[in-house]
Design a protein around this motif. Sequence first.
Motif, PDB file in Angstrom:
ATOM      1  N   LEU A 187      -8.545  11.266   3.713  1.00  0.00           N
ATOM      2  CA  LEU A 187      -7.663  11.109   2.563  1.00  0.00           C
ATOM      3  C   LEU A 187      -6.469  10.212   2.854  1.00  0.00           C
ATOM      4  O   LEU A 187      -5.811   9.737   1.928  1.00  0.00           O
ATOM      5  N   ILE A 188      -6.167  10.019   4.126  1.00  0.00           N
ATOM      6  CA  ILE A 188      -5.001   9.215   4.494  1.00  0.00           C
ATOM      7  C   ILE A 188      -5.483   7.810   4.835  1.00  0.00           C
ATOM      8  O   ILE A 188      -5.747   7.470   5.977  1.00  0.00           O
ATOM      9  N   GLY A 189      -5.652   7.022   3.808  1.00  0.00           N
ATOM     10  CA  GLY A 189      -6.144   5.663   3.950  1.00  0.00           C
ATOM     11  C   GLY A 189      -6.238   5.014   2.592  1.00  0.00           C
ATOM     12  O   GLY A 189      -5.800   5.571   1.577  1.00  0.00           O
ATOM     13  N   PRO A 190      -6.827   3.826   2.515  1.00  0.00           N
ATOM     14  CA  PRO A 190      -6.881   3.097   1.241  1.00  0.00           C
ATOM     15  C   PRO A 190      -7.573   3.849   0.115  1.00  0.00           C
ATOM     16  O   PRO A 190      -7.219   3.674  -1.055  1.00  0.00           O
TER      17      PRO A 190
ATOM     18  N   LEU B 211       0.882  -0.473   2.308  1.00  0.00           N
ATOM     19  CA  LEU B 211      -0.371  -0.432   1.543  1.00  0.00           C
ATOM     20  C   LEU B 211      -0.259   0.536   0.369  1.00  0.00           C
ATOM     21  O   LEU B 211      -0.632   0.205  -0.766  1.00  0.00           O
ATOM     22  N   HIS B 212       0.251   1.737   0.651  1.00  0.00           N
ATOM     23  CA  HIS B 212       0.387   2.732  -0.419  1.00  0.00           C
ATOM     24  C   HIS B 212       1.396   2.282  -1.471  1.00  0.00           C
ATOM     25  O   HIS B 212       1.197   2.509  -2.670  1.00  0.00           O
ATOM     26  N   LEU B 213       2.467   1.628  -1.040  1.00  0.00           N
ATOM     27  CA  LEU B 213       3.475   1.166  -1.989  1.00  0.00           C
ATOM     28  C   LEU B 213       2.898   0.079  -2.898  1.00  0.00           C
ATOM     29  O   LEU B 213       3.127   0.085  -4.121  1.00  0.00           O
ATOM     30  N   GLY B 214       2.149  -0.864  -2.322  1.00  0.00           N
ATOM     31  CA  GLY B 214       1.536  -1.902  -3.142  1.00  0.00           C
ATOM     32  C   GLY B 214       0.557  -1.327  -4.147  1.00  0.00           C
ATOM     33  O   GLY B 214       0.526  -1.743  -5.319  1.00  0.00           O
ATOM     34  N   LEU B 215      -0.242  -0.356  -3.701  1.00  0.00           N
ATOM     35  CA  LEU B 215      -1.188   0.285  -4.603  1.00  0.00           C
ATOM     36  C   LEU B 215      -0.458   1.065  -5.692  1.00  0.00           C
ATOM     37  O   LEU B 215      -0.872   1.054  -6.866  1.00  0.00           O
ATOM     38  N   ALA B 216       0.631   1.725  -5.330  1.00  0.00           N
ATOM     39  CA  ALA B 216       1.405   2.491  -6.309  1.00  0.00           C
ATOM     40  C   ALA B 216       2.018   1.581  -7.366  1.00  0.00           C
ATOM     41  O   ALA B 216       1.999   1.900  -8.562  1.00  0.00           O
ATOM     42  N   VAL B 217       2.551   0.440  -6.945  1.00  0.00           N
ATOM     43  CA  VAL B 217       3.157  -0.492  -7.903  1.00  0.00           C
ATOM     44  C   VAL B 217       2.092  -1.046  -8.844  1.00  0.00           C
ATOM     45  O   VAL B 217       2.283  -1.089 -10.076  1.00  0.00           O
ATOM     46  N   ALA B 218       0.949  -1.469  -8.297  1.00  0.00           N
ATOM     47  CA  ALA B 218      -0.105  -2.042  -9.125  1.00  0.00           C
ATOM     48  C   ALA B 218      -0.647  -1.026 -10.123  1.00  0.00           C
ATOM     49  O   ALA B 218      -0.764  -1.307 -11.325  1.00  0.00           O
ATOM     50  N   ALA B 219      -0.970   0.177  -9.631  1.00  0.00           N
ATOM     51  CA  ALA B 219      -1.504   1.204 -10.527  1.00  0.00           C
ATOM     52  C   ALA B 219      -0.443   1.701 -11.489  1.00  0.00           C
ATOM     53  O   ALA B 219      -0.741   2.017 -12.651  1.00  0.00           O
ATOM     54  N   GLY B 220       0.818   1.779 -11.030  1.00  0.00           N
ATOM     55  CA  GLY B 220       1.897   2.242 -11.903  1.00  0.00           C
ATOM     56  C   GLY B 220       2.167   1.281 -13.044  1.00  0.00           C
ATOM     57  O   GLY B 220       2.376   1.704 -14.193  1.00  0.00           O
ATOM     58  N   VAL B 221       2.171  -0.027 -12.756  1.00  0.00           N
ATOM     59  CA  VAL B 221       2.377  -1.024 -13.815  1.00  0.00           C
ATOM     60  C   VAL B 221       1.215  -0.972 -14.808  1.00  0.00           C
ATOM     61  O   VAL B 221       1.423  -1.039 -16.032  1.00  0.00           O
TER      62      VAL B 221
ATOM     63  N   LEU C  37       2.485   9.145  -1.278  1.00  0.00           N
ATOM     64  CA  LEU C  37       2.229   8.777   0.115  1.00  0.00           C
ATOM     65  C   LEU C  37       3.136   7.635   0.557  1.00  0.00           C
ATOM     66  O   LEU C  37       3.582   7.593   1.711  1.00  0.00           O
ATOM     67  N   ALA C  38       3.430   6.701  -0.364  1.00  0.00           N
ATOM     68  CA  ALA C  38       4.354   5.615  -0.032  1.00  0.00           C
ATOM     69  C   ALA C  38       5.754   6.148   0.247  1.00  0.00           C
ATOM     70  O   ALA C  38       6.417   5.723   1.211  1.00  0.00           O
ATOM     71  N   ALA C  39       6.215   7.073  -0.579  1.00  0.00           N
ATOM     72  CA  ALA C  39       7.548   7.657  -0.375  1.00  0.00           C
ATOM     73  C   ALA C  39       7.610   8.385   0.965  1.00  0.00           C
ATOM     74  O   ALA C  39       8.610   8.270   1.701  1.00  0.00           O
ATOM     75  N   MET C  40       6.553   9.131   1.288  1.00  0.00           N
ATOM     76  CA  MET C  40       6.528   9.824   2.577  1.00  0.00           C
ATOM     77  C   MET C  40       6.524   8.837   3.731  1.00  0.00           C
ATOM     78  O   MET C  40       7.215   9.028   4.737  1.00  0.00           O
TER      79      MET C  40
END
Length: 404
Positions: free
Chosen positions: A184-187, A256-266, A304-307
């Motif tokens: 679970l801790i990965g892309p 990686l998690h931050l980029g995914l969060a921004v893309a999915a969040g937008v 996960l990005a925040a952590m």
Amino acid sequence: MSAFETGQSERLHGLDALRGGALLLGVVLHGALSFFPTQIWIVADDQRSVWASGLFFAIHLFRMTTFFVIAGLFAHMMVRRMGVWQFIKNRMIRIAGPLSVFWGVALAAIIAVVIWNASLNGLTAADAPPPPKYDWTNMPLTHLWFLWVLLILYAGMLILRASFKALDRNGAWGRAVDRATGGLIGPLGPFVLGAPLAVALWLHPKWLAFFGVPTPDAGLVPNPAALVAFGLAFGLGALLDRRRDLLERIKRLWALHLGLAVAAGVAALMLAGGPNPVLTPMTDPVTKAMTAAAFGVATYASALAAMGLALRFCSGHSAARRYVADASYWIYIVHLPLVMAAQVLVQDWTLPWAVKLVLVVGGVLAVSVASYELLIRHSFMGRWLNGRRVPWRRKPTPALVTAE
């Protein structure tokens, strides 16, 4: 000790700071509500902006999911260290106790501010809608709902832990679970975790997509989407306590998690109608499914990005961060009526909304921190809420180097 700390030898400074920060962001989140372009809050400010609702969206996306991941990790750690019965006693004192004592006070203060605001706007009792009928399905938990949900998740963890321990005699299941946790801790982790939440959001009949996970603040039984979202987060945290080595991987993968969060969040924000909240439930099943999927991924990727960011940049000891982490529990308990009162005070001022928000947040933090320092930290209340009472004066002690 903080409300979620079990011992100095295992204090995770970065995650403890993040837990406190998540609670303090609630002041900003609630402060922004009066500046939404479409009125959704009791107090409607003269100054409105989509930037205020956008700020709310960004904070709301990750804040409580992150909090529950950390709560799950610390809860599992406490059970290991203290044993089941001491854990139950501790949680009844530190979680159930404040909920039972402060819920009625907070609700009364909120009602008082609502009446004050109504009177300022020329409304009378005759203009008020009929009072709702309260029962276990319609109980205004206010902003303290998270304490009630924590108690539910604690009970669920203890039941599952006891059942798993009884069935897993040779440890084979435990090793399989630990391997699955590593996956679970990965892309792909946010996609796997986000899938059940996406289904729960899609099935929610009155889902207001802009607000993501529906807040479970209106009844003793949390709505299914919130139970799935926060239950999965809490469970992930408990599993991470079994695999502490994965915290290092979370720290490495923060970008990686931050980029995914921004893309999915937008994507989630645009699919939900943009920063001007749409206050009607989604009806088109395809659009709803796409929006729910984007929210599912964004919710866990952002947590996960925040952590990862907290572990990367805040893992060292800091007296200031320790103070904020300790004070955050009290600040969050008392903040909502104060925020509403500050919003009422500034609602007609001819200032930009951002300046008003800074004044609201700064004023509330000043009052709540002062009350914490003067009334809570050095009294029996400090021991009740934080697990320790700090004397007004104490001799400095040499710093201890502890392993995490």
